[in-house]
Design a protein around this motif. Structure first.
Motif, PDB file in Angstrom:
ATOM      1  N   GLU A  55      56.161 -13.310  32.266  1.00  0.00           N
ATOM      2  CA  GLU A  55      56.612 -11.767  32.373  1.00  0.00           C
ATOM      3  C   GLU A  55      57.664 -11.460  31.865  1.00  0.00           C
ATOM      4  O   GLU A  55      58.749 -12.270  31.780  1.00  0.00           O
ATOM      5  CB  GLU A  55      56.346 -11.201  33.753  1.00  0.00           C
ATOM      6  CG  GLU A  55      55.008 -11.404  34.342  1.00  0.00           C
ATOM      7  CD  GLU A  55      54.934 -10.776  35.799  1.00  0.00           C
ATOM      8  OE1 GLU A  55      56.090 -10.619  36.424  1.00  0.00           O
ATOM      9  OE2 GLU A  55      53.851 -10.869  36.231  1.00  0.00           O
ATOM     10  N   SER A 113      56.157  -7.209  33.942  1.00  0.00           N
ATOM     11  CA  SER A 113      55.040  -7.448  33.225  1.00  0.00           C
ATOM     12  C   SER A 113      54.695  -8.280  32.179  1.00  0.00           C
ATOM     13  O   SER A 113      55.742  -8.557  31.116  1.00  0.00           O
ATOM     14  CB  SER A 113      54.859  -5.719  32.702  1.00  0.00           C
ATOM     15  OG  SER A 113      54.907  -4.837  33.605  1.00  0.00           O
ATOM     16  N   ARG A 114      53.536  -8.778  31.692  1.00  0.00           N
ATOM     17  CA  ARG A 114      53.309  -9.802  30.857  1.00  0.00           C
ATOM     18  C   ARG A 114      53.081  -8.810  29.515  1.00  0.00           C
ATOM     19  O   ARG A 114      52.388  -7.603  29.474  1.00  0.00           O
ATOM     20  CB  ARG A 114      51.974 -10.323  30.888  1.00  0.00           C
ATOM     21  CG  ARG A 114      51.835 -11.721  30.129  1.00  0.00           C
ATOM     22  CD  ARG A 114      50.357 -12.405  30.408  1.00  0.00           C
ATOM     23  NE  ARG A 114      49.138 -11.396  30.280  1.00  0.00           N
ATOM     24  CZ  ARG A 114      47.864 -12.001  30.641  1.00  0.00           C
ATOM     25  NH1 ARG A 114      47.747 -13.053  31.207  1.00  0.00           N
ATOM     26  NH2 ARG A 114      46.885 -11.162  30.491  1.00  0.00           N
ATOM     27  N   ARG A 127      51.632  -3.392  25.266  1.00  0.00           N
ATOM     28  CA  ARG A 127      51.286  -3.118  26.455  1.00  0.00           C
ATOM     29  C   ARG A 127      50.980  -1.636  26.887  1.00  0.00           C
ATOM     30  O   ARG A 127      51.430  -0.763  26.379  1.00  0.00           O
ATOM     31  CB  ARG A 127      52.532  -3.509  27.524  1.00  0.00           C
ATOM     32  CG  ARG A 127      52.309  -3.117  28.797  1.00  0.00           C
ATOM     33  CD  ARG A 127      53.561  -3.839  29.696  1.00  0.00           C
ATOM     34  NE  ARG A 127      53.479  -3.461  30.877  1.00  0.00           N
ATOM     35  CZ  ARG A 127      54.121  -2.408  31.431  1.00  0.00           C
ATOM     36  NH1 ARG A 127      54.752  -1.530  30.806  1.00  0.00           N
ATOM     37  NH2 ARG A 127      53.851  -2.049  32.797  1.00  0.00           N
ATOM     38  N   GLU A 169      53.015   2.958  27.083  1.00  0.00           N
ATOM     39  CA  GLU A 169      53.800   2.182  28.023  1.00  0.00           C
ATOM     40  C   GLU A 169      54.326   0.881  26.947  1.00  0.00           C
ATOM     41  O   GLU A 169      54.688  -0.336  27.841  1.00  0.00           O
ATOM     42  CB  GLU A 169      52.959   1.587  28.993  1.00  0.00           C
ATOM     43  CG  GLU A 169      52.395   2.577  29.958  1.00  0.00           C
ATOM     44  CD  GLU A 169      51.412   2.134  31.001  1.00  0.00           C
ATOM     45  OE1 GLU A 169      51.163   0.830  31.122  1.00  0.00           O
ATOM     46  OE2 GLU A 169      51.143   2.714  31.955  1.00  0.00           O
TER      47      GLU A 169
END
Length: 343
Positions: A150, A154-155, A175, A183
């Motif tokens: 991540e 977040s990945r 993303r 995003e």
């Protein structure tokens, strides 16, 4: 790289683990006489066919060539984003003959771009589904995971890569690909692959990313906005000091895909949804439109990226659609540099 439909396809592809055999045949092609570009699109640059590299995969219903990059010997490498597990995912192309062969595959990756690392000469691949950066030798051997995990909780969905001269990576992170969401991020990964930081966020599906020739800042394209923005960086290129929308691309049904920059600072903006590429100068003036001949355009939907021969003006553009995946050649307005070779 592409659209929400493709995002869902790649996620599904990773989940079901489809496996099939495919055949690819090299095919040389000849172009037709150039035709005038529409008003406002600059001069028309005619591209000619070099090779028919892939056909539509039965398992995925698509083929999409991306990430063209030339090695020091002039061999072109491309990735097939939608290749099913086990089929060639990295392909080498002899640009003199059009012959090609698969050099790397696996069962999990969905690779959206390729770059040759400036420090080690290896291929670096963005794996859109797992969020990893994978590196392999030019012959496809010795696969390694350069980065995974991540970034700020977040990945990633990494799409394109730009390297600085020190070997640090700058990634466009798609993303939040769902319609209406902004995003996306620009992520910097240090050359050791141990530290990842977010340079910019709140982006509308960032796709292309490339340095200007002086490496003062990054040009990025946002697929959902049809815009090219400029991110000025600080002296050590670890933070954005200013950001502005620089160019709006009037693409109609087409959208802004990958981007490249030549030695003169000209921008080569690939178009998803049209087998063409828009060329602008650094101040936004539309200089030219690169197009495939009209009789070849049927069955081709997108031009995704370009590799311009370093120090020369011979350019190789990846083009795909229901008719298959192809490499086309054209003469670029400016000479090639690292920032116009892969990504």
């Amino acid at each position: 790289m592409a659209t929400y439909r493709m995002f869902r396809l790649l996620v599904g592809l990773a989940a079901v683990g489809l496996s099939a055999l495919t055949g690819c045949a090299a095919q040389a092609g000849a172009g037709a006489a150039p035709h005038p570009a529409p008003v406002g699109e600059g001069k028309s640059i005619r591209a000619t066919r070099v090779a028919h590299v892939t056909d539509v995969h039965e398992a995925t219903g698509m083929t999409l060539l991306e990430g063209p990059v030339l090695d020091e010997d002039g061999t072109l490498y491309v990735v097939d984003v939608t290749a099913p597990p086990g089929e060639p995912k990295v392909i080498s192309v002899d640009v003199a003959t059009g012959e090609h062969e698969g050099v790397y595959t696996d069962r999990t990756g969905a690779y959206t771009s390729a770059q040759v690392g400036p420090r080690d000469g290896r291929l670096y691949l963005t794996d859109y589904v797992t969020g990893s950066i994978v590196t392999v030798a030019l012959d496809g051997s010795d696969p390694r995971t350069f980065f995974s995990g991540e970034v700020d909780g977040s990945r990633m969905n990494p799409d394109d890569i730009a390297f600085d001269d020190e070997g640090n990576l700058y990634i466009s992170d798609l993303r939040g690909m769902e319609p209406g969401k902004a995003e996306g991020r620009i992520v910097r990964i240090d050359r050791a692959g141990t530290k990842a930081t977010v340079l910019a966020d709140g982006l509308a599906h960032p796709n292309g990313i490339v340095f200007d020739p002086e490496q003062h800042g990054l040009w990025i394209s946002e697929l959902a906005e049809n815009t090219v923005s400029y991110l000025l960086l600080d002296a050590d290129r670890t933070a954005v000091t200013s950001r502005h929308e620089a160019i709006h691309v009037d693409g109609g049904l087409a959208r802004t895909d990958s981007i490249a920059v030549d030695a003169d600072g000209n921008l080569y903006q690939a178009l998803h949804g049209r087998p063409a590429m828009a060329v602008h100068d650094r101040y936004g003036k539309r200089l030219a439109t690169v197009e495939v001949p009209a009789e070849n355009a049927e069955g081709l939907e997108s031009a995704t990226n370009v590799a311009i021969t370093p120090g020369g003006r011979t350019a190789y553009m990846t083009v795909s659609g229901p008719d298959g995946g192809y490499v086309y050649r054209f003469t670029a307005p400016g000479k090639g540099i690292r920032q116009s070779n892969g990504g």
